[in-house]
Design a protein around this motif. Structure first.
Motif, short mmCIF file in Angstrom:
data_model
loop_
_atom_site.label_atom_id
_atom_site.label_comp_id
_atom_site.label_asym_id
_atom_site.label_seq_id
_atom_site.Cartn_x
_atom_site.Cartn_y
_atom_site.Cartn_z
N VAL A 31 0.85 -1.18 0.00
CA VAL A 31 0.00 0.00 0.00
C VAL A 31 0.89 1.23 0.00
O VAL A 31 1.67 1.44 0.91
CB VAL A 31 -0.92 0.01 1.24
CG1 VAL A 31 -1.76 1.29 1.25
CG2 VAL A 31 -1.82 -1.21 1.26
N GLU A 32 0.74 2.05 -1.03
CA GLU A 32 1.49 3.30 -1.10
C GLU A 32 0.54 4.45 -0.92
O GLU A 32 -0.40 4.63 -1.70
CB GLU A 32 2.20 3.42 -2.45
CG GLU A 32 3.01 4.71 -2.57
CD GLU A 32 3.63 4.88 -3.95
OE1 GLU A 32 4.30 5.91 -4.15
OE2 GLU A 32 3.43 4.00 -4.80
N ALA A 33 0.75 5.22 0.11
CA ALA A 33 -0.08 6.38 0.40
C ALA A 33 0.73 7.64 0.15
O ALA A 33 1.76 7.86 0.78
CB ALA A 33 -0.56 6.34 1.84
N VAL A 34 0.26 8.47 -0.78
CA VAL A 34 0.99 9.68 -1.15
C VAL A 34 0.17 10.91 -0.78
O VAL A 34 -0.94 11.10 -1.29
CB VAL A 34 1.30 9.70 -2.66
CG1 VAL A 34 2.07 10.96 -3.03
CG2 VAL A 34 2.09 8.47 -3.06
N ASP A 35 0.70 11.72 0.12
CA ASP A 35 0.06 12.97 0.50
C ASP A 35 0.41 14.01 -0.56
O ASP A 35 1.58 14.37 -0.73
CB ASP A 35 0.57 13.41 1.87
CG ASP A 35 -0.06 14.70 2.36
OD1 ASP A 35 -0.82 15.32 1.59
OD2 ASP A 35 0.22 15.10 3.50
N THR A 36 -0.60 14.49 -1.28
CA THR A 36 -0.36 15.44 -2.37
C THR A 36 -0.61 16.89 -1.96
O THR A 36 -0.57 17.79 -2.79
CB THR A 36 -1.25 15.11 -3.58
OG1 THR A 36 -2.61 15.40 -3.26
CG2 THR A 36 -1.10 13.66 -3.99
N GLY A 37 -0.92 17.12 -0.69
CA GLY A 37 -1.12 18.48 -0.22
C GLY A 37 -2.58 18.81 0.03
O GLY A 37 -2.91 19.49 0.99
N ALA A 38 -3.49 18.37 -0.84
CA ALA A 38 -4.92 18.60 -0.66
C ALA A 38 -5.65 17.26 -0.53
O ALA A 38 -6.85 17.17 -0.78
CB ALA A 38 -5.50 19.41 -1.80
N GLY A 39 -4.90 16.24 -0.16
CA GLY A 39 -5.47 14.92 -0.02
C GLY A 39 -4.45 13.84 -0.31
O GLY A 39 -3.29 14.13 -0.64
N THR A 40 -4.88 12.60 -0.20
CA THR A 40 -3.98 11.46 -0.30
C THR A 40 -4.43 10.52 -1.41
O THR A 40 -5.62 10.31 -1.62
CB THR A 40 -3.96 10.69 1.04
OG1 THR A 40 -3.55 11.59 2.08
CG2 THR A 40 -3.01 9.51 0.99
N ILE A 41 -3.45 9.94 -2.11
CA ILE A 41 -3.71 8.94 -3.14
C ILE A 41 -3.19 7.61 -2.63
O ILE A 41 -2.02 7.50 -2.23
CB ILE A 41 -3.02 9.31 -4.46
CG1 ILE A 41 -3.55 10.66 -4.97
CG2 ILE A 41 -3.25 8.22 -5.51
CD1 ILE A 41 -2.80 11.19 -6.17
N ILE A 42 -4.03 6.59 -2.64
CA ILE A 42 -3.68 5.26 -2.17
C ILE A 42 -3.53 4.35 -3.38
O ILE A 42 -4.47 4.18 -4.16
CB ILE A 42 -4.76 4.68 -1.23
CG1 ILE A 42 -5.10 5.66 -0.11
CG2 ILE A 42 -4.32 3.33 -0.68
CD1 ILE A 42 -3.98 5.90 0.86
N ARG A 43 -2.38 3.73 -3.53
CA ARG A 43 -2.12 2.83 -4.67
C ARG A 43 -2.00 1.40 -4.14
O ARG A 43 -1.10 1.08 -3.37
CB ARG A 43 -0.86 3.25 -5.42
CG ARG A 43 -0.98 4.64 -6.04
CD ARG A 43 0.29 5.08 -6.78
NE ARG A 43 0.14 6.45 -7.28
CZ ARG A 43 -0.41 6.77 -8.45
NH1 ARG A 43 -0.82 5.82 -9.26
NH2 ARG A 43 -0.54 8.04 -8.81
#
Length: 343
Positions: A31-43
């Protein structure tokens, strides 16, 4: 953009299979969780990278609304997104050049008695006319190019609808829509409720209305690219599921079954709006954010703006921007696919 941690966990999800019964898939996945500044993308799956670019970031476009819903991209004049603010009783228009402005206000005229009486789902027909569902007026309405407004449907067999919620057009011109009781103050127990069920309907091109199925809380609705399946969210905390139905040649539904079940997910929120992309993947708002499934029901990844989204729409000049209505805010993220309805 801030890169967040990568963790390894266990993903447990009920998914659809070829039989009528869902199966449990349990496996250890990265599980890769990326904080993009206005929310998170989970891959969760490599296939997700084909849908959402690795460099994609969630962008916050506007805020200050009551509760946003029903976004829909419209062409012309550079393009824009229409979306509803249900308690604000207004349909707003957002464009990259003009920002946010009121498109239709008020939607409902009269005493709202504490009910969220504004509009919800929005779409356009082949002629470019704008259709929108109305909670307070318990109907679907249409606005033509000259600005005139008319009722499309407001009753089934003489009984007033509950509060039409979301809608999608079939290529044959028929309109499929859901009718939960959210626009009624006491919902199922409201004395004004005239239809006994919370239904899924088809309005044919010649304006014949048919009740196809019912769910406890039918909500978001979408067609597969080949129009052989109809997906319907169920916004019930006791049954947080997405259903899928086979679409029969006469426009009716058959073989209704659970496509995905997130009832036991720990995050807050229920299945709400959904869209199906041209590749057959389902993008559905639910607990915590937007869940992206492939056509077999595998959870590929999630998009989680800072506010939990209620609905979404593909749009932009090339169709490859995902717009999200999320509580008081309005967001977008670049994607690599288009809505099945845009092809």
């Amino acid at each position: 953009m801030r890169r967040a941690i990568c963790v390894v966990g266990v993903l447990v999800l009920t998914i659809a299979c070829e039989s009528d019964s869902p199966v449990q898939e349990s496996e250890t996945v990265p599980v890769e969780a990326v904080d993009t500044g206005a929310g998170t993308i989970i891959r969760l799956d490599p296939a997700f990278d084909e849908l959402v670019p690795r460099e994609a970031a969630i962008e916050h476009l506007a805020d200050g609304f009551g509760f946003t819903e029903g976004p829909h991209w419209i062409d012309g004049d550079g393009g824009a997104v229409l979306f509803s603010d249900i308690p604000g009783n207004t349909i707003f228009r957002w464009s990259a050049t003009d920002g946010v402005s009121a498109f239709l206000s008020p939607v409902f005229e009269g005493d709202r008695d504490g009910v969220m009486a504004g509009s919800n789902g929005i779409t356009t027909d082949r002629e470019g006319r704008i259709l929108f569902t109305e909670h307070g007026n318990r109907q679907i309405s249409r606005i033509s190019a000259d600005g005139s407004r008319e009722v499309v449907v407001d009753n089934h067999e003489g009984n007033r609808l509950n509060s039409p919620n979301d809608l999608v057009f079939h290529s044959d011109g028929s309109l499929y829509f859901t009718d939960p009781p959210y626009g009624l103050a006491a919902q199922d127990d409201d004395p004004a409720k005239e239809v006994s069920v919370n239904g899924i309907y088809r309005l044919s091109a010649d304006e014949e209305l048919t009740l196809l199925a019912d769910q406890t809380r039918p909500n978001g609705i979408g067609l597969s690219p080949d129009e052989s399946r109809l997906y319907v969210a169920n916004s019930d905390n006791a049954s947080r599921i997405w259903m899928v139905y086979d679409l029969v040649a006469d426009g009716t539904l058959a073989n209704g079954r659970v496509f995905a079940d997130v009832t036991d997910d720990e995050a807050a929120g229920v299945p709400d709006g959904l869209k199906v992309d041209a590749g057959g993947n389902i993008w559905a708002t639910g607990p915590g954010g937007i869940w992206v499934f492939n056509a077999e029901g595998r959870h590929l990844g999630s998009i989680q703006p800072d506010e939990r989204p209620a609905n979404l729409a593909f749009g932009g000049p090339d169709g490859m921007t995902l717009f999200m209505t999320a509580q008081t805010g309005f967001y977008r993220i670049p994607v690599s696919v288009v809505w099945a309805g845009q092809e």
